[in-house]
Design a protein around this motif. Structure first.
Motif, PDB file in Angstrom:
ATOM      1  N   GLU A 170       0.926  -1.002  -0.197  1.00 49.15           N
ATOM      2  CA  GLU A 170       0.420  -0.148  -0.046  1.00 49.15           C
ATOM      3  C   GLU A 170       0.368   0.842   0.218  1.00 49.15           C
ATOM      4  OE1 GLU A 170      -2.885   1.893  -0.544  1.00 49.15           O
ATOM      5  OE2 GLU A 170      -3.729   0.038   0.043  1.00 49.15           O
ATOM      6  N   LEU A 171       1.816   1.140   0.959  1.00 52.01           N
ATOM      7  CA  LEU A 171       2.687   2.494   0.765  1.00 52.01           C
ATOM      8  C   LEU A 171       4.269   2.670   0.327  1.00 52.01           C
ATOM      9  CD1 LEU A 171       2.066   2.692   4.846  1.00 52.01           C
ATOM     10  CD2 LEU A 171       1.268   3.648   2.857  1.00 52.01           C
ATOM     11  N   LYS A 172       4.399   1.285  -0.394  1.00 47.31           N
ATOM     12  CA  LYS A 172       5.413   1.228  -0.804  1.00 47.31           C
ATOM     13  C   LYS A 172       7.237   2.143  -0.188  1.00 47.31           C
ATOM     14  CE  LYS A 172       2.923   1.310  -5.363  1.00 47.31           C
ATOM     15  NZ  LYS A 172       1.732   0.984  -4.444  1.00 47.31           N
ATOM     16  N   PRO A 173       6.895   1.806   0.922  1.00 45.17           N
ATOM     17  CA  PRO A 173       8.058   2.211   1.087  1.00 45.17           C
ATOM     18  C   PRO A 173       9.512   2.127   0.865  1.00 45.17           C
ATOM     19  CG  PRO A 173       7.865   0.751   2.813  1.00 45.17           C
ATOM     20  CD  PRO A 173       6.692   0.766   1.917  1.00 45.17           C
ATOM     21  N   GLU A 174      10.106   1.279  -0.438  1.00 43.95           N
ATOM     22  CA  GLU A 174      11.342   1.266  -1.068  1.00 43.95           C
ATOM     23  C   GLU A 174      11.184   2.724  -2.011  1.00 43.95           C
ATOM     24  OE1 GLU A 174       8.031  -0.677  -3.593  1.00 43.95           O
ATOM     25  OE2 GLU A 174       8.461  -0.402  -1.544  1.00 43.95           O
ATOM     26  N   GLN A 175      10.629   3.174  -1.974  1.00 47.52           N
ATOM     27  CA  GLN A 175      10.800   4.600  -3.098  1.00 47.52           C
ATOM     28  C   GLN A 175      10.844   5.246  -2.640  1.00 47.52           C
ATOM     29  OE1 GLN A 175       7.058   5.005  -5.365  1.00 47.52           O
ATOM     30  NE2 GLN A 175       6.866   2.937  -6.261  1.00 47.52           N
ATOM     31  N   PHE A 176      11.419   5.377  -1.041  1.00 49.28           N
ATOM     32  CA  PHE A 176      11.418   6.917   0.384  1.00 49.28           C
ATOM     33  C   PHE A 176      13.022   6.883  -0.044  1.00 49.28           C
ATOM     34  CE2 PHE A 176       6.860   6.941  -0.890  1.00 49.28           C
ATOM     35  CZ  PHE A 176       6.463   7.691  -0.239  1.00 49.28           C
ATOM     36  N   LYS A 177      13.085   7.929  -0.030  1.00 50.19           N
ATOM     37  CA  LYS A 177      14.744   8.287   1.289  1.00 50.19           C
ATOM     38  C   LYS A 177      14.109   8.938   2.297  1.00 50.19           C
ATOM     39  CE  LYS A 177      19.176   9.831   0.260  1.00 50.19           C
ATOM     40  NZ  LYS A 177      20.133  10.574  -0.317  1.00 50.19           N
ATOM     41  N   ASP A 178      14.222   8.325   3.550  1.00 46.29           N
ATOM     42  CA  ASP A 178      13.749   9.162   4.063  1.00 46.29           C
ATOM     43  C   ASP A 178      14.339   9.181   5.772  1.00 46.29           C
ATOM     44  OD1 ASP A 178      11.756   9.898   5.482  1.00 46.29           O
ATOM     45  OD2 ASP A 178      10.353   8.044   5.633  1.00 46.29           O
ATOM     46  N   TYR A 179      14.009   9.998   6.497  1.00 48.09           N
ATOM     47  CA  TYR A 179      14.938  10.620   8.037  1.00 48.09           C
ATOM     48  C   TYR A 179      14.685   9.532   8.983  1.00 48.09           C
ATOM     49  CZ  TYR A 179      13.790  14.591   5.516  1.00 48.09           C
ATOM     50  OH  TYR A 179      13.659  15.452   4.208  1.00 48.09           O
ATOM     51  N   CYS A 180      14.258   8.041   8.362  1.00 45.46           N
ATOM     52  CA  CYS A 180      14.264   7.112   9.675  1.00 45.46           C
ATOM     53  C   CYS A 180      13.622   5.811   9.018  1.00 45.46           C
ATOM     54  CB  CYS A 180      12.930   7.623  10.966  1.00 45.46           C
ATOM     55  SG  CYS A 180      11.220   7.668   9.591  1.00 45.46           S
ATOM     56  N   PRO A 181      13.794   5.119   9.353  1.00 39.46           N
ATOM     57  CA  PRO A 181      13.999   3.556   8.336  1.00 39.46           C
ATOM     58  C   PRO A 181      11.519   3.087   8.447  1.00 39.46           C
ATOM     59  CG  PRO A 181      14.628   2.848  11.201  1.00 39.46           C
ATOM     60  CD  PRO A 181      14.177   4.734  10.633  1.00 39.46           C
ATOM     61  N   ASN A 182      11.149   2.924   7.720  1.00 40.49           N
ATOM     62  CA  ASN A 182       9.483   2.829   7.171  1.00 40.49           C
ATOM     63  C   ASN A 182       9.970   1.777   7.881  1.00 40.49           C
ATOM     64  OD1 ASN A 182       9.126   5.384   7.410  1.00 40.49           O
ATOM     65  ND2 ASN A 182      10.035   5.730   5.773  1.00 40.49           N
ATOM     66  N   GLY A 183       8.127   1.222   8.299  1.00 36.01           N
ATOM     67  CA  GLY A 183       7.806  -0.331   8.044  1.00 36.01           C
ATOM     68  C   GLY A 183       8.121  -0.896   9.801  1.00 36.01           C
ATOM     69  N   LEU A 184       8.517  -2.015  10.197  1.00 32.72           N
ATOM     70  CA  LEU A 184       8.566  -2.855  11.794  1.00 32.72           C
ATOM     71  C   LEU A 184       9.675  -2.392  12.069  1.00 32.72           C
ATOM     72  CD1 LEU A 184       6.925  -4.568  12.910  1.00 32.72           C
ATOM     73  CD2 LEU A 184       8.413  -6.717  11.980  1.00 32.72           C
ATOM     74  N   GLN A 185       9.354  -1.407  13.373  1.00 27.04           N
ATOM     75  CA  GLN A 185      10.566  -1.123  14.016  1.00 27.04           C
ATOM     76  C   GLN A 185      10.891  -1.779  15.287  1.00 27.04           C
ATOM     77  OE1 GLN A 185      10.293   3.403  14.600  1.00 27.04           O
ATOM     78  NE2 GLN A 185      10.879   4.087  12.218  1.00 27.04           N
ATOM     79  N   VAL A 186      10.366  -2.457  15.218  1.00 21.85           N
ATOM     80  CA  VAL A 186      10.043  -3.009  17.207  1.00 21.85           C
ATOM     81  C   VAL A 186       9.357  -4.032  16.931  1.00 21.85           C
ATOM     82  CG1 VAL A 186       9.989  -3.717  19.434  1.00 21.85           C
ATOM     83  CG2 VAL A 186      10.571  -1.438  18.316  1.00 21.85           C
ATOM     84  N   GLN A 187       9.774  -5.985  16.083  1.00 24.15           N
ATOM     85  CA  GLN A 187       8.807  -7.109  16.500  1.00 24.15           C
ATOM     86  C   GLN A 187       8.266  -7.651  17.687  1.00 24.15           C
ATOM     87  OE1 GLN A 187      11.291  -9.572  14.587  1.00 24.15           O
ATOM     88  NE2 GLN A 187       9.152 -11.306  14.894  1.00 24.15           N
ATOM     89  N   GLY A 188       7.197  -7.843  17.502  1.00 25.82           N
ATOM     90  CA  GLY A 188       6.606  -8.342  18.824  1.00 25.82           C
ATOM     91  C   GLY A 188       5.936  -9.363  18.222  1.00 25.82           C
ATOM     92  N   ARG A 189       4.608  -9.480  18.418  1.00 29.11           N
ATOM     93  CA  ARG A 189       3.943 -11.239  18.759  1.00 29.11           C
ATOM     94  C   ARG A 189       3.275 -11.341  17.289  1.00 29.11           C
ATOM     95  NH1 ARG A 189       0.421  -8.717  22.121  1.00 29.11           N
ATOM     96  NH2 ARG A 189       1.226  -8.892  23.948  1.00 29.11           N
ATOM     97  N   ALA A 190       3.519 -12.851  16.905  1.00 32.37           N
ATOM     98  CA  ALA A 190       3.404 -13.290  15.969  1.00 32.37           C
ATOM     99  C   ALA A 190       2.048 -12.710  15.095  1.00 32.37           C
ATOM    100  CB  ALA A 190       3.694 -14.492  15.298  1.00 32.37           C
TER     101      ALA A 190
END
Length: 253
Positions: A15-35
């Protein structure tokens, strides 16, 4: 209903296509929790108060616009960062964050969602960043005074904006870009806007507005960026049958 964290993240990536952006922070899962995710809490910023509120709601994941690991910040896990991440991991809660991809999204983005809140019909993009439209421009059906637009912002955003009246003239064309996008005021001027709305204000923004003769409204970083993450959370809830709750942690900035 529940969805696997992997499936949820795959849907967000599509939906958001984060790979297309050069950002100031990582986009997506930053801390992994329960499955598995059944309960999703969204908010603007992953502060401790939001994490604590999510724990009270038995959330499996938190979705935010402002997450962690910003460019240039100290990488060590001490102080506030340690406490926040420790709390997430102790409670097995995932932290999911999208910054520029959520600003720019053509349907769920902060700028489009702010337009809906204010009743503006976007006519054109304001500028481009990462080859994506960033900010929007609208032509009002009737011209309004600067004071009237300030009252509209206060009523719809529940926060009094700081209004720099660089001119006493009416507003027919308005541009906006949420958050800390006060630097786009010159793009707004070049686009022929009579007014520019963003979240924050810098010292030099006052002089630019006055010398170019444009209305500038600092309507609040938090206040202007409450809506994209709500729209995204609602979409996920509808698509996967999740329980979603937006929690607004008050912030006057």
């Amino acid at each position: 209903m529940t969805v696997s964290l992997d499936e949820l993240m795959a849907a967000l990536t599509r939906e958001l296509k984060p790979e297309q952006f050069k950002d100031y922070c990582p986009n997506g899962l930053q801390v992994q929790g329960r499955a598995q995710v059944a309960r999703l809490v969204s908010g603007v910023t992953a502060c401790q108060a939001l994490i604590d509120a999510a724990i009270e709601q038995n959330a499996d994941a938190i979705l935010v616009h402002h997450g962690y690991f910003w460019r240039g910040e100290d990488a060590v896990l001490t102080g506030l960062k340690r406490q926040r991440i420790k709390t997430l991991m102790q409670h097995d809660i995932s932290l999911i964050a999208y910054h520029l991809p959520l600003d720019a999204h053509a349907e769920l983005g902060n700028n489009v969602q702010l337009a809906k809140v204010l009743g503006f019909t976007p006519a054109a993009p304001l500028t481009r960043q990462n080859n994506h439209d960033m900010g929007l421009l609208a032509h009002l059906p009737e011209s309004v005074a600067g004071e009237d637009l300030a009252r509209l912002l206060a009523r719809r955003l529940l926060r009094e904006p700081l209004h720099i009246a660089g001119t006493e003239g009416p507003i027919r064309t308005v541009a906006w870009c949420t958050g800390a996008a006060q630097g786009y005021i010159e793009q707004a001027i070049a686009a022929g806007a009579d007014a520019y709305i963003s979240g924050e204000i810098s010292e030099q923004t006052v002089h630019i507005a006055r010398e170019y003769g444009i209305h500038y409204f600092a309507a609040g970083h938090h206040a202007t960026e409450r809506y994209g993450v709500q729209a995204l959370g609602s979409l996920l809830a509808q698509r996967f049958g999740l329980h979603h709750q937006f929690i607004d942690i008050d912030n006057p900035v």
